[in-house]
Design a protein around this motif. Sequence first.
Motif, short mmCIF file in Angstrom:
data_model
loop_
_atom_site.label_atom_id
_atom_site.label_comp_id
_atom_site.label_asym_id
_atom_site.label_seq_id
_atom_site.Cartn_x
_atom_site.Cartn_y
_atom_site.Cartn_z
N LEU A 11 17.52 9.25 -21.80
CA LEU A 11 17.04 10.47 -22.47
C LEU A 11 17.66 10.57 -23.87
O LEU A 11 16.98 10.85 -24.85
CB LEU A 11 17.45 11.71 -21.67
CG LEU A 11 16.67 11.98 -20.38
CD1 LEU A 11 17.32 13.13 -19.64
CD2 LEU A 11 15.23 12.31 -20.72
N ASP A 30 17.51 19.89 -23.26
CA ASP A 30 16.62 21.05 -23.29
C ASP A 30 15.70 20.99 -22.06
O ASP A 30 15.85 20.12 -21.20
CB ASP A 30 15.83 21.11 -24.60
CG ASP A 30 14.87 19.94 -24.74
OD1 ASP A 30 14.43 19.70 -25.87
OD2 ASP A 30 14.58 19.25 -23.73
N SER A 31 14.75 21.93 -22.00
CA SER A 31 13.96 22.03 -20.78
C SER A 31 13.09 20.78 -20.56
O SER A 31 12.83 20.40 -19.42
CB SER A 31 13.10 23.29 -20.80
OG SER A 31 12.34 23.33 -21.99
N LEU A 32 12.69 20.14 -21.62
CA LEU A 32 11.93 18.89 -21.47
C LEU A 32 12.79 17.85 -20.76
O LEU A 32 12.35 17.19 -19.82
CB LEU A 32 11.56 18.32 -22.85
CG LEU A 32 10.16 18.55 -23.34
CD1 LEU A 32 10.17 19.63 -24.40
CD2 LEU A 32 9.58 17.29 -23.94
N ASP A 33 14.03 17.74 -21.26
CA ASP A 33 14.95 16.78 -20.67
C ASP A 33 15.18 17.08 -19.19
O ASP A 33 15.19 16.19 -18.35
CB ASP A 33 16.30 16.82 -21.40
CG ASP A 33 16.18 16.37 -22.84
OD1 ASP A 33 16.90 16.94 -23.68
OD2 ASP A 33 15.38 15.45 -23.11
N MET A 34 15.38 18.37 -18.91
CA MET A 34 15.67 18.79 -17.54
C MET A 34 14.59 18.32 -16.59
O MET A 34 14.84 17.78 -15.52
CB MET A 34 15.74 20.32 -17.47
CG MET A 34 16.77 20.92 -18.35
SD MET A 34 18.31 20.97 -17.49
CE MET A 34 18.07 22.53 -16.68
N VAL A 35 13.37 18.58 -17.00
CA VAL A 35 12.24 18.27 -16.14
C VAL A 35 12.14 16.75 -15.93
O VAL A 35 11.94 16.27 -14.81
CB VAL A 35 10.94 18.84 -16.72
CG1 VAL A 35 9.75 18.41 -15.91
CG2 VAL A 35 11.02 20.36 -16.76
N THR A 36 12.30 15.99 -17.02
CA THR A 36 12.25 14.53 -16.91
C THR A 36 13.37 14.04 -16.01
O THR A 36 13.18 13.19 -15.14
CB THR A 36 12.41 13.89 -18.29
OG1 THR A 36 11.53 14.51 -19.21
CG2 THR A 36 12.15 12.41 -18.24
N ILE A 38 14.97 15.58 -13.63
CA ILE A 38 14.74 15.90 -12.23
C ILE A 38 13.71 14.95 -11.63
O ILE A 38 13.85 14.48 -10.49
CB ILE A 38 14.31 17.38 -12.08
CG1 ILE A 38 15.49 18.28 -12.43
CG2 ILE A 38 13.81 17.67 -10.67
CD1 ILE A 38 15.16 19.73 -12.56
N THR A 39 12.68 14.65 -12.42
CA THR A 39 11.65 13.72 -11.94
C THR A 39 12.26 12.36 -11.67
O THR A 39 12.02 11.75 -10.63
CB THR A 39 10.54 13.59 -13.00
OG1 THR A 39 10.20 14.87 -13.47
CG2 THR A 39 9.34 12.88 -12.43
N GLU A 40 13.05 11.87 -12.63
CA GLU A 40 13.66 10.55 -12.48
C GLU A 40 14.61 10.51 -11.29
O GLU A 40 14.62 9.55 -10.52
CB GLU A 40 14.44 10.19 -13.75
CG GLU A 40 13.55 9.95 -14.97
CD GLU A 40 12.64 8.75 -14.78
OE1 GLU A 40 13.14 7.64 -14.56
OE2 GLU A 40 11.41 8.95 -14.83
N ASN A 42 14.52 12.29 -8.68
CA ASN A 42 13.72 12.31 -7.46
C ASN A 42 13.17 10.91 -7.15
O ASN A 42 13.21 10.44 -6.02
CB ASN A 42 12.56 13.30 -7.62
CG ASN A 42 11.83 13.56 -6.33
OD1 ASN A 42 12.40 13.35 -5.24
ND2 ASN A 42 10.61 14.00 -6.41
N ILE A 49 15.73 17.83 -6.34
CA ILE A 49 16.52 19.00 -6.74
C ILE A 49 15.63 20.23 -6.71
O ILE A 49 14.65 20.30 -7.46
CB ILE A 49 17.10 18.80 -8.16
CG1 ILE A 49 18.02 17.58 -8.16
CG2 ILE A 49 17.84 20.05 -8.60
CD1 ILE A 49 18.64 17.30 -9.51
N PRO A 51 14.32 24.08 -7.27
CA PRO A 51 14.39 24.91 -8.49
C PRO A 51 15.61 25.82 -8.53
O PRO A 51 16.14 26.08 -9.61
CB PRO A 51 13.12 25.75 -8.43
CG PRO A 51 12.19 25.02 -7.52
CD PRO A 51 13.04 24.26 -6.57
N ILE A 54 18.58 24.70 -10.39
CA ILE A 54 18.48 24.44 -11.83
C ILE A 54 19.24 25.54 -12.56
O ILE A 54 18.68 26.47 -13.11
CB ILE A 54 17.02 24.40 -12.29
CG1 ILE A 54 16.25 23.38 -11.44
CG2 ILE A 54 16.93 24.03 -13.75
CD1 ILE A 54 14.78 23.29 -11.77
#
Lengths: 75, 339, 532
Positions: A11, A30-36, A38-40, A42, A49, A51, A54
């Motif tokens: 990232l 930031d929130s973009l990073d967070m979502v990526t 969490i996806t990775e 998973n 993880i 919600p 978070i």
Amino acid sequence: MEELLEILGELHPDVDFETTDGLIDDGILDSLDMVTLITEINERLDVSIPPEEIIPENFNSADALWALIEKLDEI
Amino acid sequence: MKKKIIAAVCAVLLAAVLLFATHLLVMPKYIENPEGRLVGEYYSQAGDNDVLFLGDCEVYESFVPAVLWEKYGISSYVRGSSQQLIWQSYYLLEEMMEKETPKAVVFNVYAMKYGEPQNEAYNRMTLDGMKWSSSKVGAINASMTEDESLVDYVFPILRFHSRISQLTADDFKYFLGAPEVSDSGYLMQTAVRPMTTTRTGDDLFDYNLPSVSFEYLDKMRELCEKKGAELILIKAPTNHWKFWWYDEWDKQISDYADESGLDYINFIPLCEEIGIDWSQDTYDEGMHLNVSGAEKLTDYFGKMLSEKYAVPDRRGESELSSAWQTRVDKYYERKNTEK
Amino acid sequence: MLFTSYEFVAFICLAFLLYYLVPKKAQWALLLLASYGFYAFSGLSNLIFIVSTTLVTWGVGLWVSKIRRASESYLAIHKEDLTKEEKKAYKAKEKKKSFSVLCLGLAVGFGILAVIKYTGFALSNVNSILGTFGVEQKLSIPDFILPLGISFYIFQSMGYLIDVYRGRAEAEKNIAKFALFVSFFPQLIQGPISRHSDLAPQLYGEHSFNGSAFFSGLQRMAWGYFKKLVIADRILVGMKTILGDTAEYRGAWALLLILAYSVEIYADFTGGIDITIGIAECFGIKLKENFNHPFTSKSTKEYWNRWHITMGSWFTDYIFYPLSVCRPMQSISKKSRKLFGNAIGKRIPVYIATIVTWFLTGLWHGAAWNFIVWGLLNCLVILVSQELEPLYQKFRKAFPRLSSSKPYGAFMAARTFLLMGFIRSLDCYRDVPTTFSMWLSVFTVGNYGELFSGKMAEVGFDAANVIIIVLATATVCLVNALLVKKGCDLRQSLADKPFLSYSLFALVIVAIIIFGAYGAGYDASDFIYGQF
């Protein structure tokens, strides 16, 4: 832990995640990073993880995040 | 702990002083429209009045207590106010009857056409001047329009605080009070503007006077009976179409008077006999009398009060005499300066 | 009951008195009685909605909790004799079960809200669509009156359900106690939206009377009334005139409206929250703050961390994050990264979640297009700012002194203030095209001279009014500056100076009575969020 550091490194290559904290508080992630992230996590670590986890405490450092992952992985 | 109590008391005092000063500042002084001061001026002459007049502008611009005293030795007060509604007249009478034992109570029946609360501004002009008593509470409750509340009367600052941005020089000048505007409740008008219209009142949809008005009239009658006072119903002389006194109303009043054994005097047809000249004796083109008209009417009515209703001549009483002499002097002083 | 009514003042005095007279064990019951009494005042028929929401939520909460506890005890018993995979599978199955029950509860709760609040809106849109197809027959639009606080208590209850599902909150067994959580009256008018784990222990706890804490609550209430009555309601008089005639009041007047509304809604909303939090404080209950000096925000993102905080965090925790990391979204993310590359791929879930969240935020504010547009515009600004972030970083690297200087900070705050002000004016004009034309007129109609003519007085902003508004607002700014600087509770620092603090309190009360825009001569106005 190594895998996690790898994911984080992808990232933001310029950040030393082993030593840095305040990842959320200082706006490094930031929130973009967070979502990526969490996806990775998973996909690659097979840990989902929810919600409600978070929160800044869990994401402020690689160690905190790893502790969360271990907690979630354990049944 | 003690420090806190003292501090609290100081704070409360600070608030009370500021609020009271603001209250004095924002209460309407009614300098431009002095009829707002009338009700409150009564208390300087409370007690020992043999005739009490009640009613609206038709009463406080038609009867001159100074003349009643000068010509007939009658001690009287005109407790009138702008658009005084009958329940307000009743409660004002109730208040006065605590201290007064009049021989006659004179009520102008024009206000009987109103069966419901009318106007907040007029309510205020009539009610704010009253001293606090159960009568005042009764009057307020009967008078309040929908938007009003008793709390606003107990703490008038809640109603009038908006005037803080509309203060005038008068508010500061008359901060602690203003000189009396009336002469024993009579509001003097010296201008002359002759009546020009002959137009009569418009037709009405319903000529029935509200039943609630008769309920209050009953209450007034009972109160007078209890106190041994003669209730005299009158209709002050006005010929203007805006204040038209319909025959139908006249009949309802005289019927009531007959049934209840009361006297009802309609002064309108008596104008010629009284000598009222609508080109000289009115200040607003025939809606109300000016001082010259009022003096004529008072002289006429005073004779009735003295002879027919046996209201005593008390010029022999020294204390009362000297009090009245002061009032009469003030009256003539006002008459001369306002000319 | 409006906070700013004689009835409410009498009600709250009685409530405070009784609260400290009844046995401490019964204090929560008194609050329940007071809350239902308060609610009934707004209309007995409205009670049915809050009662049914309470019943359903309480029931579902217990059910979900039961499933969870059964699952936990089963796993504890069979800790040794199940494999990791078996445990995971069991857990997943049980989670799915409780998830279905949760959805049932959410469907009922949000369903009630949807039907009452949005049926009219939905049907009128259907009518418009039918109209464009030339269909004559139109659907009749029911006229539901919004029950008091429905948007707030439903969100608070649904948040509770989700927290129970997540194991973040204990299911409440006592239905009366739960009813209090749903209906706690200070929150009904405009929030804050509380979380069960924060609020419940305080709500049901025992509270001894503490003079200085009680007075502290009164101080906060007084401050709220000051902002609401002296500033907000006073500005409202002039605002109403400007809004009443959009043909006449354009250009400079539109800008005036935008600025006036910014101040007015700040004073009204933060004032109302001050009263709410102050009342709770007097009961010994600490509610979460809903505002944190929002007009010091240097960016829209920061603004939404400082304005209506509990709403923002509700949407973040219960909509944004679940939506952005849920399985369907993750697979969308994976597919789009394959198709469009990493850069776009990783944005898709966040963008979708952000747009949906803001769409819903707008919709929550009101059943009308102007609210939805408002939400989406906020969303647009946030997403654009996010995209421009690398550019900002470059700017900050290139001009380090300038970008960290005070004037630049002030510029950013002013820019954010104006931007939020423009977007927010959709609330006032209600009609979207009208609002856009008003925005345009600010720059195209050069009637700024009119603001200095007698027209201001005609509108309701005469000299005396403006002076009072300006002085009162300046006082608020001063107090806010002190709050920021001291970094601590202003009331705390006054606590050991009774002469100063009691006198200031008295002065605030006097100011409210004298300069408050209430009673004849002003229009009574509800809190803007009252019918949410």
